[in-house]
Design a protein around this motif. Structure first.
Motif, short mmCIF file in Angstrom:
data_model
loop_
_atom_site.label_atom_id
_atom_site.label_comp_id
_atom_site.label_asym_id
_atom_site.label_seq_id
_atom_site.Cartn_x
_atom_site.Cartn_y
_atom_site.Cartn_z
N LEU A 39 0.82 -1.21 0.00
CA LEU A 39 0.00 0.00 0.00
C LEU A 39 0.85 1.25 0.00
N ALA A 40 1.98 1.22 0.70
CA ALA A 40 2.87 2.38 0.71
C ALA A 40 3.48 2.60 -0.66
N GLU A 41 3.82 1.50 -1.33
CA GLU A 41 4.36 1.61 -2.68
C GLU A 41 3.27 2.12 -3.60
N GLY A 42 2.10 1.56 -3.41
CA GLY A 42 0.95 1.94 -4.22
C GLY A 42 1.12 1.52 -5.66
N TRP A 66 6.71 9.09 1.88
CA TRP A 66 7.91 8.29 2.05
C TRP A 66 8.95 9.01 2.91
N GLU A 67 9.88 8.25 3.43
CA GLU A 67 10.92 8.78 4.32
C GLU A 67 11.96 9.59 3.54
N LEU A 68 12.41 10.66 4.17
CA LEU A 68 13.43 11.53 3.58
C LEU A 68 14.79 10.83 3.57
N VAL A 85 13.25 11.34 -1.51
CA VAL A 85 12.58 10.38 -0.62
C VAL A 85 12.70 9.00 -1.25
N GLY A 86 12.51 7.96 -0.45
CA GLY A 86 12.61 6.62 -0.98
C GLY A 86 11.58 5.69 -0.40
N ASN A 87 11.27 4.63 -1.17
CA ASN A 87 10.37 3.61 -0.65
C ASN A 87 11.11 2.80 0.42
N GLN A 88 10.42 1.87 1.05
CA GLN A 88 11.01 1.12 2.16
C GLN A 88 12.24 0.34 1.73
N ILE A 89 12.22 -0.19 0.52
CA ILE A 89 13.39 -0.94 0.02
C ILE A 89 14.60 -0.01 -0.06
N THR A 105 13.92 -0.88 -5.56
CA THR A 105 14.25 0.42 -4.98
C THR A 105 13.61 1.51 -5.84
N ILE A 106 12.96 2.47 -5.19
CA ILE A 106 12.41 3.63 -5.90
C ILE A 106 12.86 4.89 -5.15
N LEU A 107 13.46 5.81 -5.89
CA LEU A 107 13.88 7.10 -5.36
C LEU A 107 13.07 8.18 -6.07
N VAL A 108 12.60 9.15 -5.32
CA VAL A 108 11.83 10.26 -5.90
C VAL A 108 12.45 11.57 -5.43
N LYS A 109 12.82 12.40 -6.40
CA LYS A 109 13.34 13.73 -6.08
C LYS A 109 12.21 14.74 -6.33
N ARG A 110 11.87 15.48 -5.28
CA ARG A 110 10.88 16.55 -5.40
C ARG A 110 11.65 17.87 -5.43
#
Length: 187
Positions: A39-42, A66-68, A85-89, A105-110
């Motif tokens: 669910l967090a990954e969605g 997600w966590e910073l 931010v990144g997913n739990q992995i 692994t998923i990384l997101v830059k805002r």
């Protein structure tokens, strides 16, 4: 039937019940955790029009929670505040110092234009959002780009193919030794 045979059957039955009970406990313990991760990954958002050209990467649902991993400030000409931010992995890999990053692994830059705070003259705060950039690790799917798929989005829509063609070259030139990832975990 000897007196040993009923005792053996009783022990086998007891062992089977014990194993079944342990499996049930493990299942009941793990399933909520796995569901919460899912669910967090969605699910990925939307349709093909929402996916980045070349890579097919989309903006992951729930990424704002997600966590910073680390903040950054980009100087002129961009003048942006950024947060990765990144997913739990991703978080677990960073905390364990695991390179290369595992698949999933998923990384997101805002990113936001920076502006001066109206309440505190020396503070810089986020202004208008500029981009969301996504990296997805799938070593098979993205084998030709170091195992990473890329997406760059403005107002929720992917930028053109020409911009996406620059992603891997930049990461390859500057961060190859760190599994093509620029961002380090903030202390």
């Amino acid at each position: 039937m000897t007196s040993i045979e009923p005792e053996k059957k009783k022990r086998s039955y007891t062992t089977a019940i014990t194993v079944a009970a342990l499996l049930l406990v493990v299942l009941l313990t793990c399933v909520p955790y796995l569901v919460s991760i899912a669910l967090a990954e969605g699910p990925v958002q939307g349709n093909a029009a929402d996916a980045s050209p070349i890579f097919g990467v989309t903006i992951p649902a729930g990424y704002k929670q997600w966590e910073l991993i680390a903040p950054a400030e980009e100087a002129a000409p961009l003048d942006e505040l950024r947060a990765v931010v990144g997913n739990q992995i991703a978080i677990e890999a960073y905390q364990a110092g695991k390179h290369p990053f595992p698949d999933g692994t998923i990384l997101v830059k805002r990113a936001w234009k920076r502006k001066q705070s109206p309440e505190f003259a020396s503070a810089t705060i986020p202004g208008a959002a500029t981009t969301v950039q996504v990296m997805v690790k799938d070593s098979r799917k993205y084998a030709s780009t170091g195992g990473w798929g890329f997406g760059r989005f403005v107002n929720g829509k992917p930028v053109d193919e020409a911009q996406h063609r620059t992603c891997f070259a930049c990461h390859d030139a500057r961060a190859k030794s760190r599994d093509y990832v620029f961002t380090r975990l903030a202390p």
